[in-house]
Design a protein around this motif. Structure first.
Motif: not given
Length: 404
Positions: A254-257, A229-235, A237-239, A204-212
């Motif tokens: 929601s995500i920032k909170n 082990s997973v959290t850094p990838y989501y952090l 990707s979001y940033k 989803l980081d390589e294919h940005p879309c609303f599902y991401g």
């Protein structure tokens, strides 16, 4: 006349915005029981949030969902939800035709859509599924096989014997060969799911879309069970990617909170936020306490574990309230009378405030959006001492800090 025309234009503009997206739903259920489907934004709680009821006729249901922005929705049969065991179908509220097939609670719902964002979602899950699903299926079969053997052992035991058997063997330190194998497979299952989540985050980081954006929001909703082990990838990707996409969308708040709530751990400072006080006015939670120790109890009338936790606090509150211990309860409810009834039944004597239909997003800000409730024991300087502690843990801290 000009004023009337202006009002009409404003109303028309509002209507047009509200109907920016129309998602036409055509569904079928193979479960013979449902007479109604519930539909709401994903993350909504049918106990406290508004939702739509869609009638089911001869196994078919239809609905035109109109929204003013892209969102993720889910739909679930009323009977399955009421029974407490269900599988939901989720979809994106974009301009599209979407077909939904829902079976019994044991069947995986099938969703097919014509929208661009939906097709990106389907592509993501197809490619990730190709890598992992066969392995997950094999591990699931092994888990089911060992469970059957363990349940076979139960048939030759009384309930009391079974309880002893489970208490002695159902742990990571068990030497029972059955449970050793079972725990090993469960660990393998956790590992492969973690790898699948990481692969999805990368895709989803390589294919940005609303599902991401949906995926990031949903991952962080399960804050208490986040995988290190997973959290850094989501952090990351979001940033790096998603924080600048879909500008102004409510998911960003929601995500920032929730990201902020990751730091709500012992040793860190507690946050401040708006609450509705007893007079119905919005005030800061920090303005309502000034003692040596404060316990913020986030609970709900419909949350049995929350109420048991609160009841266990009652003797501690009575013992230490004159020594500087305070409790503030905040009830997450759909109706104010539900809170009042629960307080009368359980006998809470401390201050209780109402969070009606998530008006201040308090659960979200505390990292508990997907939970019934929780609690924070806080020192006078605002430092978190414990998160959702047991009564025994609270008592230990109170004795250390408040007894002479």
């Amino acid at each position: 006349m000009k004023r009337l025309l202006l009002i009409s234009c404003i109303a028309l503009g509002t209507m047009c915005r509200a109907q920016k997206y129309t998602c036409h739903i055509e569904g079928i259920t193979t479960d013979a029981e449902p007479k109604v489907m519930y539909i709401a934004e994903k993350g909504a709680d049918f106990r406290i949030d508004d939702f739509v009821r869609i009638p089911v006729t001869d196994g078919n249901f239809f609905y035109d969902l109109k929204t003013d922005e892209l969102s993720c929705y889910y739909i679930v049969p009323e009977n399955q939800y009421q029974n407490g065991s269900f599988r939901y179908a989720e979809f994106i509220s974009e301009n599209q035709d979407v077909s939904i097939r829902i079976g019994t609670r044991k069947d995986t719902p099938i969703v097919k859509g014509t929208g661009k964002e939906t097709m990106m979602q389907e592509q993501c899950e197809k490619e990730i599924g190709t890598i992992y699903d066969s392995s997950i299926k094999g591990i699931t079969a092994k888990i089911d096989s060992i469970r059957k053997i363990i349940l076979g052992v139960k048939q030759n035991m009384t309930q009391e014997q079974w309880n002893v058997y489970v208490s002695e063997n159902d742990s990571e330190t068990s030497t029972n060969p059955l449970f050793v194998s079972y725990n090993k497979i469960l660990r393998e299952n956790d590992e492969i799911y973690e790898q699948k989540m990481i692969s999805r985050a990368k895709w989803l980081d390589e294919h940005p879309c609303f599902y991401g954006l949906i995926n990031i929001k949903e991952y962080f909703r399960y804050l208490p069970t986040l995988k290190a082990s997973v959290t850094p990838y989501y952090l990351n990707s979001y940033k790096k990617t998603y924080c600048n996409m879909f500008s102004g969308h409510k998911y960003h708040e929601s995500i920032k909170n929730i990201i902020k709530a990751i730091d709500l751990i012992p040793g860190n400072k507690y946050i401040d936020y708006d609450v509705c006080n007893k007079e119905g006015k919005q005030v800061k939670i920090s303005s309502l306490y000034s003692g040596k120790l404060i316990y913020i109890d986030l609970w709900a009338s419909w949350c049995g574990s929350c109420r048991r936790r609160a009841i266990a606090l009652k003797p501690l509150y009575e013992k230490y309230k004159d020594k500087g211990f305070q409790v503030i309860g905040i009830a997450r409810e759909q109706k104010a009378e539900n809170m009042k009834k629960a307080i009368d039944q359980d006998g809470y004597t401390w201050m209780n405030l109402l969070e009606l239909k998530d008006q201040n997003k308090i659960w979200l800000k505390n990292g508990l959006d997907n939970a019934g409730g929780g609690g924070f024991l806080i020192a006078a300087d605002g430092t978190i001492l414990a998160v959702t502690p047991s009564a025994e843990q609270v008592e230990s801290i109170l004795k250390e800090r408040l007894e002479d």
